[in-house]
Design a protein around this motif. Structure first.
Motif, PDB file in Angstrom:
ATOM      1  N   GLY A 194      -9.527   1.146   1.360  1.00 39.18           N
ATOM      2  CA  GLY A 194     -10.043  -0.196   1.631  1.00 39.18           C
ATOM      3  C   GLY A 194      -9.931  -0.617   3.079  1.00 39.18           C
ATOM      4  O   GLY A 194     -10.220   0.155   3.998  1.00 39.18           O
ATOM      5  N   SER A 195      -9.470  -1.871   3.286  1.00 39.29           N
ATOM      6  CA  SER A 195      -9.505  -2.438   4.633  1.00 39.29           C
ATOM      7  C   SER A 195      -8.570  -1.708   5.601  1.00 39.29           C
ATOM      8  O   SER A 195      -8.789  -1.718   6.808  1.00 39.29           O
ATOM      9  CB  SER A 195      -9.173  -3.937   4.597  1.00 39.29           C
TER      10      SER A 195
ATOM     11  N   ARG B  33     -17.177  -3.144  -6.710  1.00 47.62           N
ATOM     12  CA  ARG B  33     -17.447  -3.388  -5.279  1.00 47.62           C
ATOM     13  C   ARG B  33     -18.510  -2.423  -4.748  1.00 47.62           C
ATOM     14  O   ARG B  33     -19.389  -2.808  -4.000  1.00 47.62           O
ATOM     15  CB  ARG B  33     -16.168  -3.213  -4.438  1.00 47.62           C
TER      16      ARG B  33
ATOM     17  N   ARG C 140       0.834  -1.219   0.000  1.00 47.88           N
ATOM     18  CA  ARG C 140       0.000   0.000   0.000  1.00 47.88           C
ATOM     19  C   ARG C 140       0.859   1.255   0.000  1.00 47.88           C
ATOM     20  O   ARG C 140       1.803   1.357   0.785  1.00 47.88           O
ATOM     21  CB  ARG C 140      -0.867   0.045   1.261  1.00 47.88           C
TER      22      ARG C 140
ATOM     23  N   SER D  30      -6.948  -6.629  -9.028  1.00 47.42           N
ATOM     24  CA  SER D  30      -6.079  -6.883  -7.869  1.00 47.42           C
ATOM     25  C   SER D  30      -5.293  -5.637  -7.435  1.00 47.42           C
ATOM     26  O   SER D  30      -4.427  -5.731  -6.568  1.00 47.42           O
ATOM     27  CB  SER D  30      -5.104  -8.021  -8.188  1.00 47.42           C
ATOM     28  N   CYS D  31      -5.579  -4.503  -8.068  1.00 48.05           N
ATOM     29  CA  CYS D  31      -4.893  -3.240  -7.713  1.00 48.05           C
ATOM     30  C   CYS D  31      -5.939  -2.150  -7.522  1.00 48.05           C
ATOM     31  O   CYS D  31      -7.069  -2.271  -8.002  1.00 48.05           O
ATOM     32  CB  CYS D  31      -4.002  -2.749  -8.856  1.00 48.05           C
ATOM     33  N   ARG D  32      -5.560  -1.064  -6.860  1.00 41.82           N
ATOM     34  CA  ARG D  32      -6.374   0.154  -6.915  1.00 41.82           C
ATOM     35  C   ARG D  32      -5.595   1.213  -7.690  1.00 41.82           C
ATOM     36  O   ARG D  32      -4.425   1.472  -7.390  1.00 41.82           O
ATOM     37  CB  ARG D  32      -6.683   0.703  -5.508  1.00 41.82           C
TER      38      ARG D  32
ATOM     39  N   ASP E 278      -2.750   0.768  -4.049  1.00 37.87           N
ATOM     40  CA  ASP E 278      -2.341  -0.477  -3.389  1.00 37.87           C
ATOM     41  C   ASP E 278      -2.552  -1.632  -4.365  1.00 37.87           C
ATOM     42  O   ASP E 278      -3.149  -1.453  -5.436  1.00 37.87           O
ATOM     43  CB  ASP E 278      -3.113  -0.720  -2.070  1.00 37.87           C
ATOM     44  N   PHE E 279      -2.011  -2.785  -4.014  1.00 38.58           N
ATOM     45  CA  PHE E 279      -2.193  -3.964  -4.889  1.00 38.58           C
ATOM     46  C   PHE E 279      -1.893  -5.221  -4.099  1.00 38.58           C
ATOM     47  O   PHE E 279      -1.266  -5.188  -3.047  1.00 38.58           O
ATOM     48  CB  PHE E 279      -1.305  -3.892  -6.137  1.00 38.58           C
ATOM     49  N   LYS E 280      -2.375  -6.335  -4.665  1.00 37.16           N
ATOM     50  CA  LYS E 280      -2.188  -7.649  -4.043  1.00 37.16           C
ATOM     51  C   LYS E 280      -1.388  -8.542  -4.983  1.00 37.16           C
ATOM     52  O   LYS E 280      -1.694  -8.612  -6.179  1.00 37.16           O
ATOM     53  CB  LYS E 280      -3.567  -8.258  -3.776  1.00 37.16           C
TER      54      LYS E 280
END
Ligand code: TMP
Ligand code: ASP
Length: 246
Positions: free
Chosen positions: A99-100, A217, A94, A199-201, A176-178
């Protein structure tokens, strides 16, 4: 290359064996899910867009020395990938609070973090992919050695350095990304899965317009239009904007 046995079907991809024992084929689906698949949708053509975007980004990362599972894209929604054993950890990096992170720690959305934050989540649908620390990962035996976790963090930060400056150039903030990683038979860790607006913002610089799966979402707009725009900018930056090179 021929598709063999279907090995795995996830929310956004199917993974097939191929006629080469060292290679698999990933098929990118048009399905969209959010909140542990409580919310389901579909966007025709989304799979092909994510396949193309991931291919460009994997190639870019390879050029910068990050080892990935990417081999080629034989069709518009299929990717030939190196066979790895997936590590059940989601590595989230991030740069800006969203998000979370905003919900968990009360940091306001949009606050730029003083340094890139790397987090581990345990990839387990039943447990809703909980946030874990290094000791949890070792107790759960998600990796064999503490040094593997250091390697995941190092790779996560390296990917961030490359992608953040790339997206800066095309007018997008990489919020951010996963990432997900896998291990080859010889133990080497490769970047795997996908890197896409699922998988990213991505936020457009200046306007703050969201150009990723948050549109789905939170019902904020047309996913496909945004993903097409992300692909257009990536393609133009990598291929150049002259019509002959596209
Ligand atoms: P989060 O703020 O919901 O934890 O998400 C952080 C980043 O990870 C964001 O870019 C979206 C991505 N992500 C996934 O790719 N898959 C997931 O299942 C989740 C929860 C997040
Ligand atoms: N991919 C996850 C799901 O489908 C969560 C998310 O990305 O929001 O449930």
């Amino acid at each position: 290359m021929k598709k063999g046995e279907l090995l795995y079907e996830g929310k956004a991809k199917k993974i097939w064996k191929s006629d080469d024992p060292d290679l698999y084929i990933a098929e990118f689906k048009d399905d969209l899910t959010a909140f542990d698949a409580e919310k389901k949708g579909r966007a025709e053509g989304k799979g092909a867009l994510n396949c193309k975007i991931s291919a460009y980004l994997f190639k870019l990362l390879e050029d910068h020395g990050v080892p990935t599972h990417f081999v080629s894209c034989p069709t518009e929604r299929e990717m030939v990938i190196r066979r790895v054993e997936m590590i059940p950890i989601e590595v989230v990096v991030r740069n800006i609070a969203a998000g979370s992170l905003t919900r968990r720690l009360g940091i306001r959305e949009g606050v730029r973090l003083p340094f890139a934050l790397v987090e581990f989540y345990y990839k387990n649908d039943e447990l809703h992919d909980p946030l874990i620390n290094d000791e949890h990962a070792l107790i759960l035996e998600l990796v064999d050695h503490e040094s593997d976790l250091e390697e995941l963090k190092r790779l996560g930060r390296e990917v961030n350095v490359v992608l953040k400056s790339f997206f800066d150039k095309i007018g997008l903030d990489l919020v951010d990304f996963k990432l997900e990683f896998g291990r080859r038979d010889d133990g080497k860790i490769l970047l795997a899965d996908e890197i896409s607006p699922d998988s990213c913002r991505f936020w457009e610089k200046g306007s703050g317009r969201k150009m990723d799966k948050d549109l789905f979402r939170h019902d904020l707009g047309d996913v496909k239009v945004a993903y097409q725009e992300v692909l257009r900018r990536i393609r133009e930056e990598i291929e150049g904007s002259s019509p002959s090179s596209t």
